[in-house]
Design an enzyme around this catalytic site. Structure first.
Site, short mmCIF file in Angstrom:
data_model
loop_
_atom_site.label_atom_id
_atom_site.label_comp_id
_atom_site.label_asym_id
_atom_site.label_seq_id
_atom_site.Cartn_x
_atom_site.Cartn_y
_atom_site.Cartn_z
N GLU A 167 -30.97 -6.50 -0.62
CA GLU A 167 -29.52 -6.58 -0.78
C GLU A 167 -28.91 -7.91 -0.37
O GLU A 167 -28.11 -7.99 0.58
CB GLU A 167 -28.84 -5.45 0.00
CG GLU A 167 -29.29 -4.08 -0.45
CD GLU A 167 -28.46 -2.95 0.16
OE1 GLU A 167 -27.68 -3.18 1.09
OE2 GLU A 167 -28.60 -1.81 -0.31
N GLU A 354 -33.48 2.50 -2.85
CA GLU A 354 -32.71 3.21 -1.83
C GLU A 354 -31.71 4.11 -2.52
O GLU A 354 -31.07 3.71 -3.50
CB GLU A 354 -31.91 2.26 -0.92
CG GLU A 354 -32.71 1.53 0.10
CD GLU A 354 -31.85 0.69 1.06
OE1 GLU A 354 -30.70 1.06 1.35
OE2 GLU A 354 -32.38 -0.36 1.49
#
Ligand code: BGC
Length: 451
Positions: A167, A354
């Site tokens: 991320e 995720e």
């Protein structure tokens, strides 16, 4: 309507974690300090002054944790490697004890029939590099490639695929623009070099991984962006936000160019940090897989203050997680179908790296944790995923966040995301109802796909 049992044969089931959130043992095995050790020690930085000093004590309890994974029947485990365990100051030779730990961790997974999927950077930069500018400094990208070489030299023989970064959007925004994560800088748009240098680090590390014949992935936090209304100002604001959150991190990887950020007053060189040849390095010969971390969509309207070209608007009328995040399973289908539409054949196979939710879980007097909201969340998102696959998106696996309740960054231990409950006083692990549900789903999927 296709559902989760219709996911393709060979679809890979996993769980995800990250080093600073679970390992603890911050002073052991020669590990150096990371930006998160320093940030968490700042008064007021993390809720209730929690830190990752002990976290889930996974460093000492990894055997028990891998036994829990084996009990789930997982194909894969996504974990992260702490850079400051491998290179305590972010430069120089490897710290043997650090690599030894990950060597043991990889072997223990393989012995349990689980394929390791390591992430090389999940936000725990060596503090010594932060003192040289962190990801605002171009040199950090080169340091990242050197560190990658040390790790892949040691583990590459047993680890087929690697995730470079976790991320980069969230790390740039929370860590460098808003200062609510480590390293705690509040630079607003001056944080943009942290985006480019992370992506450059990805490109340089990817070249190292490819030299070793390994597959290269990245895990991006992506969100479908909904305009608050059909009004032109809201639609334009949503497009600006989409460019910043999503396309800034997918266009250079998949198309070799940055999106138009003119709404932010920024040109194609991101304020001067992009040098000739950089974008070729970032895109390289392409990704072997795109990791997608999905939690919720984002609703965006016209700006309410002059600093930014957008303002976040609430999403009404949907359930919320304990964190307050809106629960919109179909957002995952929308996101994936949208990626395919935007990137076409440039989109590599996708893995959901995720997806999960925090629930206010409590261990009941009978020793169980009946986390029904998590089961509903996972079931809904997996059904939406199956629909995306039926609409033609190539999705290869699903790694839920997370195996264990853990250190949830600025929220400390107050947000529980695990399939397994952790009592942070005793370190006792208790599988929740969602653990049993996930295990049974994996068995049911394999059974109906091999019939
Ligand atoms: C991060 C995880 C985090 C999770 C829940 C993701 O942004 O990669 O580290 O715990 O979301 O907030």
């Amino acid at each position: 309507m296709p559902d989760r049992l219709d996911l393709p044969a060979g679809f890979r089931w996993g769980v995800s974690t990250a080093a600073y959130q679970i390992e603890g043992a911050v002073d052991e095995g020669g590990r150096g300090p990371s930006v998160w050790d320093v940030f968490a020690a700042r008064p007021g930085a993390v809720r209730d002054a929690h830190t990752g000093r002990v976290a889930c004590d996974h460093y000492h309890r990894y055997t028990e944790d891998i036994a829990l994974m084996r009990g789930l029947g997982l194909d894969g485990y996504r974990f992260s490697i702490a850079w400051p365990r491998v290179q305590p100051t972010g430069a120089g030779p490897a710290n043997p004890a650090g690599l030894d730990f990950y060597d043991r961790l990889v072997d223990a997974q393989l012995a349990a029939g689980i394929t390791p999927l390591p992430t090389l950077f999940h936000w725990d930069l060596p503090q010594a590099l932060e003192e040289e500018g962190g990801w605002l400094a171009r040199d950090t990208a080169h340091r990242f490639a050197d560190y990658t070489a040390l790790v892949v030299d040691r583990l590459g023989d047993r680890v087929p695929a690697w995730i470079t970064l976790n991320e980069p959007f969230v790390h740039m925004v929370y860590g460098y623009a808003l200062g609510i994560h480590a390293p705690g800088r509040a630079l607003m748009l001056d944080a943009l070099p942290a985006a480019h240098h992370q992506l450059l680090g990805h490109g340089l590390a990817a070249a190292v991984l490819r030299e070793h014949g390994r597959e290269v992935m990245i895990a991006n936090n992506l969100t479908p962006v909904w305009p608050a209304s059909e009004a032109d100002e809201d639609v334009a604001a949503a497009a600006a936000y989409d460019a910043l959150h999503n396309r800034l991190f997918t266009d250079p990887l998949l198309l070799g160019s940055y999106p138009d950020l003119s709404a932010f007053g920024v040109g194609a060189d991101l304020g001067g940090c992009v040098r000739p040849g950089d974008l070729e390095l970032v895109a390289g010969p392409g990704l072997d897989g795109l990791g997608v971390n999905y939690y919720n969509p984002t609703r965006i309207g016209a700006p309410t203050d002059p600093g930014l070209p957008f303002a976040e608007a609430p999403i009404e009328g949907v359930p919320r997680t304990a964190f307050g995040w809106p629960v919109v399973p179909d957002g995952l289908r929308e996101l994936l179908v949208g990626l395919r539409k935007s990137y076409g054949t440039a989109l590599p196979p996708v893995t959901i790296t995720e997806n999960g939710c925090s629930v206010a879980d409590e261990l009941g007097p009978d020793g169980t944790v009946p986390d029904r909201p998590r089961i509903d969340y996972l079931a809904g998102h997996l059904d939406a995923l199956a629909e995306a696959v039926a609409e033609g998106v190539d999705v290869r696996g699903y790694f839920t966040w997370s195996l264990l309740d853990n250190f949830e960054w600025a929220e400390g231990f107050t947000q529980r995301f695990g399939l397994v409950h952790v009592d942070f006083d005793t370190q006792r692990r208790t599988p929740k109802a969602s653990y049993t549900w996930y295990r049974d789903l994996i068995v049911a999927h394999r059974t109906c796909r091999t019939r």
